[in-house]
Write a protein that holds these residues in place. Sequence first.
Motif, PDB file in Angstrom:
ATOM      1  N   VAL A 157       0.817  -0.951   0.153  1.00 44.07           N
ATOM      2  CA  VAL A 157       0.350   0.009   0.488  1.00 44.07           C
ATOM      3  C   VAL A 157       0.815   1.376   0.030  1.00 44.07           C
ATOM      4  O   VAL A 157       1.645   1.624   0.796  1.00 44.07           O
ATOM      5  CB  VAL A 157      -0.903  -0.191   1.058  1.00 44.07           C
ATOM      6  N   ASP A 158       1.052   2.528  -1.265  1.00 42.93           N
ATOM      7  CA  ASP A 158       1.718   3.609  -0.898  1.00 42.93           C
ATOM      8  C   ASP A 158       0.517   4.657  -1.050  1.00 42.93           C
ATOM      9  O   ASP A 158      -0.688   4.988  -1.957  1.00 42.93           O
ATOM     10  CB  ASP A 158       2.725   3.087  -2.276  1.00 42.93           C
ATOM     11  N   PRO A 163       5.923   3.936   1.047  1.00 44.73           N
ATOM     12  CA  PRO A 163       4.920   2.833   1.058  1.00 44.73           C
ATOM     13  C   PRO A 163       4.840   3.020   3.065  1.00 44.73           C
ATOM     14  O   PRO A 163       5.580   3.480   3.531  1.00 44.73           O
ATOM     15  CB  PRO A 163       5.997   1.689   0.412  1.00 44.73           C
ATOM     16  N   ILE A 164       3.491   2.611   2.829  1.00 47.72           N
ATOM     17  CA  ILE A 164       3.178   2.311   4.404  1.00 47.72           C
ATOM     18  C   ILE A 164       2.149   1.374   5.343  1.00 47.72           C
ATOM     19  O   ILE A 164       2.399   1.362   6.379  1.00 47.72           O
ATOM     20  CB  ILE A 164       2.359   3.729   4.719  1.00 47.72           C
ATOM     21  N   SER A 190      -5.939  -0.769  -1.811  1.00 49.63           N
ATOM     22  CA  SER A 190      -4.725   0.077  -1.764  1.00 49.63           C
ATOM     23  C   SER A 190      -4.674   1.252  -2.262  1.00 49.63           C
ATOM     24  O   SER A 190      -4.878   1.965  -1.466  1.00 49.63           O
ATOM     25  CB  SER A 190      -3.606  -0.731  -2.208  1.00 49.63           C
ATOM     26  N   THR A 191      -5.653   1.554  -3.582  1.00 50.98           N
ATOM     27  CA  THR A 191      -5.295   3.129  -4.092  1.00 50.98           C
ATOM     28  C   THR A 191      -7.122   3.662  -3.306  1.00 50.98           C
ATOM     29  O   THR A 191      -6.547   4.983  -2.344  1.00 50.98           O
ATOM     30  CB  THR A 191      -6.236   2.787  -6.097  1.00 50.98           C
ATOM     31  N   PRO A 195      -4.728   6.709   1.842  1.00 50.73           N
ATOM     32  CA  PRO A 195      -4.797   8.113   2.181  1.00 50.73           C
ATOM     33  C   PRO A 195      -5.359   8.104   3.713  1.00 50.73           C
ATOM     34  O   PRO A 195      -4.594   8.736   4.939  1.00 50.73           O
ATOM     35  CB  PRO A 195      -5.499   8.627   1.532  1.00 50.73           C
ATOM     36  N   MET A 196      -5.859   7.342   4.087  1.00 50.92           N
ATOM     37  CA  MET A 196      -6.490   6.864   5.470  1.00 50.92           C
ATOM     38  C   MET A 196      -5.374   6.136   6.169  1.00 50.92           C
ATOM     39  O   MET A 196      -5.373   6.745   7.565  1.00 50.92           O
ATOM     40  CB  MET A 196      -7.722   6.242   5.276  1.00 50.92           C
ATOM     41  N   LEU A 197      -5.308   4.930   5.605  1.00 49.56           N
ATOM     42  CA  LEU A 197      -3.654   4.334   6.846  1.00 49.56           C
ATOM     43  C   LEU A 197      -2.807   5.289   6.687  1.00 49.56           C
ATOM     44  O   LEU A 197      -2.492   4.839   7.198  1.00 49.56           O
ATOM     45  CB  LEU A 197      -3.507   2.592   5.527  1.00 49.56           C
ATOM     46  N   LYS A 198      -2.378   6.039   6.058  1.00 49.75           N
ATOM     47  CA  LYS A 198      -1.176   6.611   6.545  1.00 49.75           C
ATOM     48  C   LYS A 198      -1.440   7.434   7.540  1.00 49.75           C
ATOM     49  O   LYS A 198      -0.688   8.337   7.820  1.00 49.75           O
ATOM     50  CB  LYS A 198      -0.642   8.094   4.626  1.00 49.75           C
TER      51      LYS A 198
END
Length: 215
Positions: A157-158, A163-164, A190-191, A195-198
Amino acid sequence: MSDWIGPTFFSVAILSFLVTLIQSVLRPSIKSLQSKVDLVGESLRTLCDGLMTDLASKLAISHKDDSRASLYVHDGNSHFVLIGRYSPNPVLRKPGRPFYPDDQGCIAKGWQQGWSFENTLGNGANYTRNTEARYGIPTADIVRFAMKSKLLGAHRVDSNGEPIAVVLVESMRQDRFDEQALEAALSQFSTDYAPMLKAFRAYAPTPSIAKASGL
């Protein structure tokens, strides 16, 4: 918002998460700090478990399916921490190790290459030898695996090139998923959620906290 997750679940999960954060800011006594940190971690885990449940539904993982979907966030150092998981099998749903080295396993391959797929590990002693040789996992760790997966697909997931995390789908059947279809599904996930995971990555437990809290 994409149709990967119902808007009602997403709104409730985000609201719960934000309320927890606000409460931790408004009442920052040292005595209750650890419990508030734990609540934030629990809210993040609830949200990410929901994401994995939704992903499993999109992949048609049924109630009799020995497959699972997991989400691992990188701690910025040298480990992954499990922050979300779903499997219809309660044994396979349980967390295993509190953290995972970023140089071992299919997770590491996905992290390094962007995508990794495996379904030729074999059985018995061949499984152990191939897993150790291809993925650098010691035999002592392999024999303790609750799930000796025959198929693994890991997608990085980028977020804006950073990469996060890694999302991983596993199955006890080596023919359970088509590689191209699985890669497309995990790429879409991933797309949609990078943003939420970051934004939430800072609230994931470190390896030491994860171990202490039983993750």
